[in-house]
Design an enzyme around this catalytic site. Structure first.
Site, PDB file in Angstrom:
ATOM      1  N   LYS A  35       2.950  32.507   8.760  1.00  0.00           N
ATOM      2  CA  LYS A  35       3.265  32.410  10.187  1.00  0.00           C
ATOM      3  C   LYS A  35       4.470  31.493  10.391  1.00  0.00           C
ATOM      4  O   LYS A  35       4.883  30.776   9.475  1.00  0.00           O
ATOM      5  CB  LYS A  35       2.064  31.874  10.958  1.00  0.00           C
ATOM      6  CG  LYS A  35       1.625  30.473  10.554  1.00  0.00           C
ATOM      7  CD  LYS A  35       0.380  30.045  11.301  1.00  0.00           C
ATOM      8  CE  LYS A  35      -0.050  28.639  10.860  1.00  0.00           C
ATOM      9  NZ  LYS A  35      -1.242  28.176  11.583  1.00  0.00           N
ATOM     10  N   TYR A 253      25.078   6.521  18.809  1.00  0.00           N
ATOM     11  CA  TYR A 253      24.658   6.341  20.192  1.00  0.00           C
ATOM     12  C   TYR A 253      23.843   5.060  20.363  1.00  0.00           C
ATOM     13  O   TYR A 253      22.933   4.774  19.584  1.00  0.00           O
ATOM     14  CB  TYR A 253      23.826   7.538  20.656  1.00  0.00           C
ATOM     15  CG  TYR A 253      24.656   8.770  20.942  1.00  0.00           C
ATOM     16  CD1 TYR A 253      25.599   8.772  21.967  1.00  0.00           C
ATOM     17  CD2 TYR A 253      24.492   9.922  20.185  1.00  0.00           C
ATOM     18  CE1 TYR A 253      26.365   9.903  22.231  1.00  0.00           C
ATOM     19  CE2 TYR A 253      25.250  11.069  20.445  1.00  0.00           C
ATOM     20  CZ  TYR A 253      26.190  11.045  21.473  1.00  0.00           C
ATOM     21  OH  TYR A 253      26.949  12.155  21.722  1.00  0.00           O
TER      22      TYR A 253
END
Length: 356
Positions: A35, A253
């Site tokens: 999956k 950042y």
């Protein structure tokens, strides 16, 4: 040239991990769980490496049809079942198996008169999907003599098989399942990766290995290496820029990292848009030129910074390993406050998958 970020998929490691499953459960049929695009490894790539298994399990109907169109003839099980009567025609056409986990699915199936291979899921305590025992008995009586159930397999799912302190929970779920199914002589499927390894009494007719196939331990107290599992995916990139810092310079950042000395740093073409975790902190391990170093500052969308100060011969285009054999995805996940499953599934479509 293409962007250098790659997820390299090692077929031999997948085959090795499948052999480990067979050692743990030699008398059970294996339904490989592929999956979520085979946990981020690529559906058809993984299916090819696992082509000797007895069956496949996934969620997406279109992915199941893709496997059939690619020539795979094993049973293919839809773990959440179907969602409309329209899908039932495709299940019959492509000979797909389906989980039945609520009464509405039963009603749709009986109304459609399609013939389908069924896995009846019983809720034994996880309280996610599955029929309560009284519903199960009613459903079995409804299917008795009805031609829509081509074959029937009984199944459940363990909630805590990966937790070493929850053995009693697994035993209780197993006992609950055995009581609910007493008197029904049908094949059974219970064990996920954790149960395959730790609870041989749960192996039954089918086992459903998932994360262990991809070289990840299902346990917090044992590594993949402890279990003789090999990592299948290596996430790699390259240095695309180099900066020289003075003491006091900040990186990235919000300047979350500040140099306490003169330093040399590398900028790597990989960020959270590629699937690397944004919350991985400074000092998360990285390999540059096969030498251990560390992440610096905040991970950006497309880039991250690493310490090159003590890395020999580091330069533009030097190879970078973000996780793989030397640095496991579980270690990166732990540093970022998540699990390896999430990181594997989060590898972005823009990351090229290279198989060997």
């Amino acid at each position: 040239m293409p962007r250098p970020t790659q997820a390299t998929i090692d077929f031999s490691a997948l085959a090795h991990n499948l052999a480990v499953v067979r050692q743990y459960a030699p008398r059970s049929r294996i339904m490989a769980v592929i999956k979520a695009d085979a946990y981020g490894h690529g559906l058809l790539h993984a299916a090819n490496a696992l082509k000797t298994v007895d069956g496949f399990a996934l969620l997406e109907l279109d992915a199941a049809i893709c496997l059939r169109d690619a020539g795979y003839r094993q049973p293919i099980l839809l773990l959440e079942g179907f969602f409309s009567t329209q899908e039932l025609g495709l299940l019959e056409q492509y000979q797909l198996s389906t989980v039945i986990h609520h009464s509405e699915q039963v009603a749709m199936l009986l109304e459609s008169k399609q013939r389908v291979d069924l896995f009846l899921k019983i809720n034994t305590g996880m309280n996610r999907l599955g029929l309560a025992p009284e519903q199960f008995h009613k459903v079995m009586s409804m299917f008795k003599g009805n031609r829509c159930a081509n074959t029937i397999t009984l199944m459940t799912h363990f909630a805590c098989a990966d937790d070493p302190s929850e053995k009693e929970s697994v035993i209780q779920q197993l006992q609950y399942f055995e009581m609910a199914t007493q008197g029904y002589n049908y094949p059974r499927s219970l064990a996920n990766s954790a149960a395959i390894i730790r609870y041989p009494e749960t192996h039954a007719d089918w086992v459903r290995p998932g994360i262990m196939l991809y070289g990840i331990s299902p346990f917090p107290d044992q590594t993949a290496s402890d279990l003789n599992l090999r990592p299948v995916m290596t996430l790699s990139s390259r240095i695309i820029a180099i900066q020289n810092l003075k003491c006091g310079d900040k990186v990235g950042y919000h300047g979350l990292f500040q140099a306490d000395r003169a330093m040399r740093i590398g900028i790597v073409a990989c960020g959270y848009a590629d699937g690397y975790p944004r919350h991985a902190p400074t000092n998360t391990p990285v390999l540059v030129n096969n030498q251990h170093t560390r992440l610096l500052g905040r991970v950006s969308m497309d880039m991250l910074a690493v310490d090159l100060t003590d890395i020999e011969n580091a330069e533009l285009n030097s190879p970078v390993i973000l996780w793989g054999k030397e640095i496991t995805v579980d270690e990166i996940a732990h540093r970022a406050g998540t699990i390896g499953y999430e990181l594997l599934c989060a590898v972005a479509p823009r990351v090229e998958k290279v198989c060997f």
